[in-house]
Design an enzyme around this catalytic site. Structure first.
Site, mmCIF file in Angstrom:
data_model
loop_
_atom_site.group_PDB
_atom_site.id
_atom_site.type_symbol
_atom_site.label_atom_id
_atom_site.label_comp_id
_atom_site.label_asym_id
_atom_site.label_seq_id
_atom_site.Cartn_x
_atom_site.Cartn_y
_atom_site.Cartn_z
ATOM 1 N N LYS A 61 0.751 -1.272 -0.020
ATOM 2 C CA LYS A 61 -0.015 -0.038 0.034
ATOM 3 C C LYS A 61 0.873 1.172 -0.083
ATOM 4 C CE LYS A 61 -4.331 -2.051 1.809
ATOM 5 N NZ LYS A 61 -3.724 -3.566 2.002
HETATM 6 C C1 LIG Z 1 -4.603 -4.503 1.618
HETATM 7 C C2 LIG Z 1 -3.826 -5.923 1.543
HETATM 8 C C3 LIG Z 1 -4.396 -6.811 0.901
HETATM 9 C C4 LIG Z 1 -5.809 -6.775 -0.007
HETATM 10 O O1 LIG Z 1 -5.406 -5.869 -0.949
HETATM 11 P P1 LIG Z 1 -6.897 -5.236 -1.771
HETATM 12 O O2 LIG Z 1 -6.438 -4.228 -2.593
HETATM 13 O O3 LIG Z 1 -7.929 -4.481 -0.609
HETATM 14 O O4 LIG Z 1 -7.630 -6.534 -2.243
HETATM 15 C C5 LIG Z 1 -3.553 -7.869 0.765
HETATM 16 N N1 LIG Z 1 -2.391 -8.085 1.685
HETATM 17 C C6 LIG Z 1 -2.003 -7.162 2.417
HETATM 18 C C7 LIG Z 1 -0.644 -7.213 3.016
HETATM 19 C C8 LIG Z 1 -2.615 -5.885 2.619
HETATM 20 O O5 LIG Z 1 -2.108 -4.846 3.292
#
Ligand SMILES: *Cc1c(COP(=O)(O)O)cnc(C)c1O
Length: 432
Positions: A107
């Protein structure tokens, strides 16, 4: 490029307005009015382009001329200043490591890009246009957003997280920065945090007084830069000359949906696989044709504890609301915590490779797909560093992990978060 609401009852807006608003006035998600195809010349020269050069070509059509080229280049330079490597794991299986950023989760890319876009826009406006980013987190979003927006002028950040349901590293990442970052520890679940955020967005009392926006993947500036991963991975996999299948551990389905956008832009992706934990709305949908949202279930892959993935409407849009087309493009599998732990141990013992619980779900889903499909190169996305999940990793793996100094330093820091249990307390704070 303009953006329209998928609910169809709001006017089209510019990139800036879509970013500042987050959600359209009719509560629909914004979607680009068209998906541009990248020219063949781009793919011909791809092997010799840098990460930043690739990113600028991919994102420019979506940003228009609303951010000048030089500024956009600077933003991308700051967004992508860490490695995004594809590493071999076993025969036909590679891992795309997305955790080399400052908060050790994928993210970081979206949060940094969005923070810098918002910072640029608010710097162009007068002070009354200051923005408050309000975000609920099940774990990783909070840290990435806190870090990405730290000290960005004109932007205040308020993060809600469920008490006792995030890991210690995650909690420290979002409660120790201070400055323009405020964290609230909510007596409740992630769904309760999310409900408070949604309520604030609908609350008329804020309309005049405060500009609220979201930094979840519903925001186009958080969602779209995730396309970069797929282009950068594809470039690294070109020498193999095999069709590429991506397996994405999914919660809100923003990351996988960005991959689908990359494919629509012309990136030759053979197939998508979505791995999920016990929150299995999408695999159930693909096997029954019925989309049935439900309350989220807590698991060891907490960033995927989502019972009603917000980006699923975008996925439906990409495939023209055609169930048959979607089913051809996407496979999906669900795994229990027990299977996830087993996979982590097996990968560690047999390949010497350590994943976090989210990556392990992606790995399992990829293996399930590869069982029925050969002659492809499978890539699972490792979305966070295992170090973020010390509370749920098998002890053997913890013993093998090196706790680096950055994490040790973080764990020493003092947490600062007020507890709240009702919407009124959040509202009072925002209206202070
Ligand atoms: C946010 C997150 C996900 C999920 O991603 P999405 O875009 O919401 O499907 C998976 N793994 C980790 C470690 C995350 O932080």
């Amino acid at each position: 490029m303009e953006y329209y609401s998928l609910n169809g009852r709001s006017p089209k807006v510019s990139f800036q307005e879509a970013v500042v608003r987050g959600l359209a006035p009719d509560k629909g998600l914004y979607f680009p009015s068209s998906i541009p195809k990248l020219p063949n010349s781009f793919f011909d020269k791809l092997p010799s382009l840098t990460n930043e050069e690739i990113a600028i070509e991919v994102i420019k059509p979506y940003v228009n001329i609303e951010i000048p080229d030089l500024e956009l280049e600077r933003i991308l330079h700051e967004t992508l200043d860490f490695d995004i490597p594809v590493v071999p794991v076993e025969q036909d299986v590679s891992c795309l490591e997305l955790y080399h950023g400052p908060t050790f989760a994928f993210k970081d890319v979206g949060a940094r890009f969005m923070a810098r876009c918002l910072g640029y826009f608010s710097q162009m406006e007068d002070e009354s246009e200051n923005v408050t980013v309000l975000v609920a987190t099940s774990g990783d979003t909070g840290g990435a957003v806190a870090h990405g927006f730290y000290k960005v002028p004109g932007v205040e950040v308020v993060i809600l997280y469920p008490k006792g349901k995030v890991s210690e590293v995650q909690e420290k990442q979002l409660t120790t920065l201070g400055e323009n970052i405020t964290a609230f520890e909510v007596e409740g679940t992630f769904d309760d945090c999310q409900a408070m955020v949604k309520r604030a967005f609908l609350d008329q009392d804020f309309q005049e007084k405060r500009k609220l926006t979201s930094a979840n993947s519903i925001n186009v500036a958080r969602w779209l830069p995730q396309m970069f991963y797929y282009f950068l991975a594809y470039k690294q996999l070109l020498p193999l000359q095999k069709p590429v299948v991506f397996s994405i551990p999914s919660g809100n389905y923003g990351n996988i949906c960005a991959g689908m956008m990359a494919q629509q832009m012309g990136l030759p992706i053979h197939h998508f696989v979505a791995g999920t934990n016990a929150n299995k709305v999408v695999p159930d949908f693909l096997s029954t044709g019925n989309y049935r949202p439900r309350p989220s279930i807590a698991t060891i892959s907490n960033a995927m504890d989502v019972g009603d993935p917000s980006n699923f409407v975008r996925i439906q849009k990409i495939y023209g609301d055609d169930f048959g087309r979607l089913k051809k493009a996407l496979s999906s599998f669900t795994y229990s915590d027990e299977k996830t732990r087993k996979a982590m141990l097996q990968l560690y013992k047999e390949q010497g490779y350590i994943t976090d619980p989210h990556g392990a779900v992606g790995y399992l889903a990829l293996k399930a797909y590869l069982k029925e499909n050969s002659e492809v190169q499978g890539v699972f996305l490792e979305t966070a560093h295992p170090i973020k999940f010390l509370n749920v990793l098998p002890q053997e793996i913890i013993d093998a992990l090196e706790i680096n100094s950055a994490v040790n330093e973080l764990l020493q820091k003092q947490k600062k978060a007020d507890k709240i249990s009702a919407y009124g307390e959040l509202k009072n704070y925002l209206l202070r």
